[in-house]
Design a protein around this motif. Structure first.
Motif, short mmCIF file in Angstrom:
data_model
loop_
_atom_site.label_atom_id
_atom_site.label_comp_id
_atom_site.label_asym_id
_atom_site.label_seq_id
_atom_site.Cartn_x
_atom_site.Cartn_y
_atom_site.Cartn_z
N LEU A 69 0.84 -1.20 0.00
CA LEU A 69 0.00 0.00 0.00
C LEU A 69 0.88 1.25 0.00
O LEU A 69 0.58 2.23 -0.69
CB LEU A 69 -0.93 0.01 1.21
N GLU A 70 1.96 1.21 0.75
CA GLU A 70 2.90 2.33 0.74
C GLU A 70 3.50 2.52 -0.64
O GLU A 70 3.67 3.66 -1.12
CB GLU A 70 4.01 2.09 1.77
N VAL A 71 3.83 1.42 -1.31
CA VAL A 71 4.41 1.49 -2.65
C VAL A 71 3.43 2.17 -3.61
O VAL A 71 3.80 3.08 -4.36
CB VAL A 71 4.76 0.08 -3.16
N TYR A 72 2.18 1.73 -3.60
CA TYR A 72 1.19 2.31 -4.50
C TYR A 72 0.89 3.77 -4.16
O TYR A 72 0.68 4.59 -5.05
CB TYR A 72 -0.11 1.49 -4.47
N THR A 73 0.89 4.08 -2.87
CA THR A 73 0.64 5.46 -2.46
C THR A 73 1.71 6.39 -2.99
O THR A 73 1.42 7.45 -3.56
CB THR A 73 0.58 5.55 -0.92
N VAL A 74 2.97 5.98 -2.83
CA VAL A 74 4.09 6.78 -3.33
C VAL A 74 4.06 6.85 -4.85
O VAL A 74 4.28 7.92 -5.45
CB VAL A 74 5.43 6.18 -2.85
N PRO A 116 -3.15 0.58 10.06
CA PRO A 116 -2.53 1.52 11.01
C PRO A 116 -2.84 2.97 10.66
O PRO A 116 -2.79 3.37 9.49
CB PRO A 116 -1.04 1.20 10.86
N GLY A 117 -3.18 3.76 11.69
CA GLY A 117 -3.63 5.12 11.47
C GLY A 117 -2.71 5.98 10.63
O GLY A 117 -3.15 6.68 9.71
N GLU A 122 -1.67 8.79 5.61
CA GLU A 122 -0.77 9.09 4.49
C GLU A 122 -1.46 8.80 3.16
O GLU A 122 -1.35 9.57 2.20
CB GLU A 122 0.51 8.26 4.59
N PHE A 123 -2.18 7.68 3.11
CA PHE A 123 -2.93 7.33 1.91
C PHE A 123 -3.98 8.40 1.61
O PHE A 123 -4.12 8.86 0.47
CB PHE A 123 -3.60 5.97 2.08
N GLN A 124 -4.71 8.82 2.63
CA GLN A 124 -5.76 9.82 2.44
C GLN A 124 -5.20 11.13 1.90
O GLN A 124 -5.72 11.69 0.92
CB GLN A 124 -6.49 10.07 3.77
N SER A 125 -4.16 11.64 2.54
CA SER A 125 -3.60 12.93 2.13
C SER A 125 -2.96 12.83 0.74
O SER A 125 -3.08 13.76 -0.07
CB SER A 125 -2.57 13.42 3.15
N SER A 126 -2.32 11.71 0.46
CA SER A 126 -1.67 11.53 -0.85
C SER A 126 -2.69 11.45 -1.97
O SER A 126 -2.50 12.05 -3.04
CB SER A 126 -0.81 10.26 -0.84
N MET A 127 -3.79 10.71 -1.75
CA MET A 127 -4.81 10.59 -2.79
C MET A 127 -5.54 11.91 -3.00
O MET A 127 -5.90 12.26 -4.13
CB MET A 127 -5.82 9.49 -2.42
#
Length: 215
Positions: A69-74, A116-117, A122-127
């Motif tokens: 998920l971190e990979v896709y977010t970045v 994890p919160g 991070e996903f929310q703000s990045s998207m």
């Protein structure tokens, strides 16, 4: 290594930092490329895919979905930041972006109910930022992820939770939920639930005797 950080967490953090730097390098090369805009965009998309596959291959979806998920977010945010430099004539740009969005959504549906919160934030703000950047050029490929990012979790919507727990929400709430989700995300949820044997059709009765069957 940060205090309290495990070796696995450290390795993941360093890998994500490296991924972010490599994407930044691709964007810099795109901006400084002597090639035509179309050729530079084609090259960027090709290199972007290679970097993504290389890094995503370090983890397996069924074993370590959170680093993915971190990979896709970045990746999605990096692509969105580079979008203004990509040629509108390059057909690979919208195709790659759509594939990124769908792959990320599929991964999200596989995640444990509690993410994890810090990772979810991070996903929310990045998207939110990525969607905003892409909308400037008329792109709507991230609408699906933008919808998910508005919520507290992938499966946290109260109407959805009620349906999945065999409770019957108000029909107005169901209509609002269906409008929010849209057909693509809803169909992805259904396919996922069928795959994990958690699917049950729910019939919602309206006050005039009609009914709506939610699949």
């Amino acid at each position: 290594m940060a205090e309290g950080e495990t070796e696995k967490e450290y390795d993941t953090r360093k890998a994500i930092e490296e991924l972010r730097e490599r994407f930044q390098g691709l964007t810099t090369a795109l901006k400084e490329s002597p090639q035509s805009p179309l050729e530079a965009s084609l090259h960027f998309c090709q290199e972007f895919c290679q970097v993504l596959v290389e890094h995503a291959g370090r983890w397996k979806t069924d074993e370590d979905p959170l680093p993915l998920l971190e990979v896709y977010t970045v990746a999605i945010l990096s692509f969105a930041k580079a979008a203004s430099c990509l040629s509108s004539e390059c057909e690979n740009v919208p195709l790659l972006l759509e594939k990124l969005a769908l792959s990320c959504a599929e991964l999200l549906l596989l995640l444990p109910h509690h993410v994890p919160g810090a990772l979810w934030e991070e996903f929310q703000s990045s998207m939110k930022l990525a969607h905003s950047l892409l909308q400037e050029s008329g792109s709507t490929q991230l609408c699906l992820l933008a919808v998910l990012a508005q919520q507290d979790g992938v499966w946290s919507n109260t109407t959805l939770s009620s349906i999945l727990s065999n409770q019957i929400p108000q029909i107005e709430q169901v209509h609002e939920y269906l409008e929010l989700e849209g057909p693509t995300l809803l169909n992805m949820r259904i396919k996922h639930l069928i795959k994990v044997n958690s699917y049950r059709p729910v019939v919602l009765h309206t006050t005039n005797g009609a009914h709506v069957e939610v699949y």
